[in-house]
Scaffold this motif. Structure first.
Motif, PDB file in Angstrom:
ATOM      1  N   ASP A  64       0.524  -1.285  -0.307  1.00  0.00           N
ATOM      2  CA  ASP A  64       0.132  -0.427  -0.473  1.00  0.00           C
ATOM      3  C   ASP A  64       0.978   1.056   0.276  1.00  0.00           C
ATOM      4  O   ASP A  64       0.321   2.259  -0.431  1.00  0.00           O
ATOM      5  N   SER A  65       2.072   1.164   0.461  1.00  0.00           N
ATOM      6  CA  SER A  65       2.536   2.455   0.217  1.00  0.00           C
ATOM      7  C   SER A  65       3.769   2.379  -0.557  1.00  0.00           C
ATOM      8  O   SER A  65       4.551   3.935  -0.821  1.00  0.00           O
ATOM      9  N   MET A  66       3.195   1.865  -1.727  1.00  0.00           N
ATOM     10  CA  MET A  66       4.366   2.145  -2.853  1.00  0.00           C
ATOM     11  C   MET A  66       3.562   2.913  -4.205  1.00  0.00           C
ATOM     12  O   MET A  66       1.907   2.339  -3.836  1.00  0.00           O
ATOM     13  N   ASP A  67       3.919   2.960  -4.557  1.00  0.00           N
ATOM     14  CA  ASP A  67       3.844   3.203  -6.498  1.00  0.00           C
ATOM     15  C   ASP A  67       2.657   2.524  -6.956  1.00  0.00           C
ATOM     16  O   ASP A  67       2.656   1.542  -6.766  1.00  0.00           O
ATOM     17  N   ASP A  68       1.544   2.671  -7.915  1.00  0.00           N
ATOM     18  CA  ASP A  68       0.688   1.756  -8.535  1.00  0.00           C
ATOM     19  C   ASP A  68       2.004   0.617  -9.209  1.00  0.00           C
ATOM     20  O   ASP A  68       2.042  -0.449  -9.568  1.00  0.00           O
ATOM     21  N   ASP A  69       2.913   1.458 -10.048  1.00  0.00           N
ATOM     22  CA  ASP A  69       3.848   0.709 -11.006  1.00  0.00           C
ATOM     23  C   ASP A  69       4.560  -0.256  -9.810  1.00  0.00           C
ATOM     24  O   ASP A  69       4.835  -1.590 -10.012  1.00  0.00           O
ATOM     25  N   MET A  70       4.985  -0.327  -8.561  1.00  0.00           N
ATOM     26  CA  MET A  70       5.806  -0.323  -7.983  1.00  0.00           C
ATOM     27  C   MET A  70       5.176  -1.545  -7.306  1.00  0.00           C
ATOM     28  O   MET A  70       5.853  -2.381  -6.885  1.00  0.00           O
ATOM     29  N   SER A  71       3.866  -1.317  -7.002  1.00  0.00           N
ATOM     30  CA  SER A  71       2.934  -2.145  -6.207  1.00  0.00           C
ATOM     31  C   SER A  71       2.656  -3.677  -7.039  1.00  0.00           C
ATOM     32  O   SER A  71       2.768  -4.548  -5.904  1.00  0.00           O
ATOM     33  N   HIS A  72       2.980  -3.117  -8.364  1.00  0.00           N
ATOM     34  CA  HIS A  72       2.574  -4.372  -9.051  1.00  0.00           C
ATOM     35  C   HIS A  72       3.500  -5.002  -9.910  1.00  0.00           C
ATOM     36  O   HIS A  72       3.836  -6.232  -9.243  1.00  0.00           O
ATOM     37  N   GLN A  73       4.951  -5.068  -8.905  1.00  0.00           N
ATOM     38  CA  GLN A  73       6.226  -5.395  -9.712  1.00  0.00           C
ATOM     39  C   GLN A  73       7.008  -6.069  -7.831  1.00  0.00           C
ATOM     40  O   GLN A  73       6.984  -7.440  -7.774  1.00  0.00           O
ATOM     41  N   ILE A  74       5.593  -6.167  -7.170  1.00  0.00           N
ATOM     42  CA  ILE A  74       6.108  -6.464  -5.850  1.00  0.00           C
ATOM     43  C   ILE A  74       4.870  -7.635  -4.863  1.00  0.00           C
ATOM     44  O   ILE A  74       5.681  -8.032  -3.920  1.00  0.00           O
TER      45      ILE A  74
END
Length: 128
Positions: free
Chosen positions: A50-60
């Motif tokens: 939740d603390s990451m932006d959308d691009d990073m969230s999808h990677q992790i």
């Protein structure tokens, strides 16, 4: 935090064929205590994603443990000295050329400036 250092709790049980051997338990056999030990990992996973932006969230979000997510974030965010210096130069230029945009409120100007100053501070450059 223990979860980031040691990883996710893995419920174990005795191996049915080998007496001195243990094996992981299927989720259907987890006890209430196992669920309590796993809960911090699940909660931390949610916080990290939740603390990451959308691009990073999808990677992790595909990883199964908070430790794996954290290690991936560290790897993705690692910068070389050249990249850090380049980023600092860009931020400094943005600070030096900072101005308000037409129709922008005082609050919006302050928020943009504050964000810029925070990023500069993270990169080791502070303005009084």
């Amino acid at each position: 935090m223990r979860v980031l250092r040691e990883g996710r709790h893995v419920p174990m049980k005795d191996h049915p064929e080998f007496p001195n051997m243990r094996m992981s338990c299927p989720e259907s056999e987890w006890t209430a205590h196992d669920n309590e030990l796993i809960a911090p990992d699940v909660g931390l996973q949610l916080i990290l994603v939740d603390s990451m932006d959308d691009d990073m969230s999808h990677q992790i979000m595909v990883y199964e443990s908070a430790k794996h997510i954290w290690e991936t974030i560290k790897l993705l965010m690692e910068e070389t000295e050249d990249v850090k210096q380049n980023r600092l130069d860009i931020l400094t230029s943005q600070y030096e050329a900072f101005k308000s945009f037409p129709g922008e409120s005082i609050t919006q100007i302050f928020e943009r400036l504050n964000k810029l100053l925070n990023e500069l501070s993270i990169h080791g450059k502070n303005y009084p």
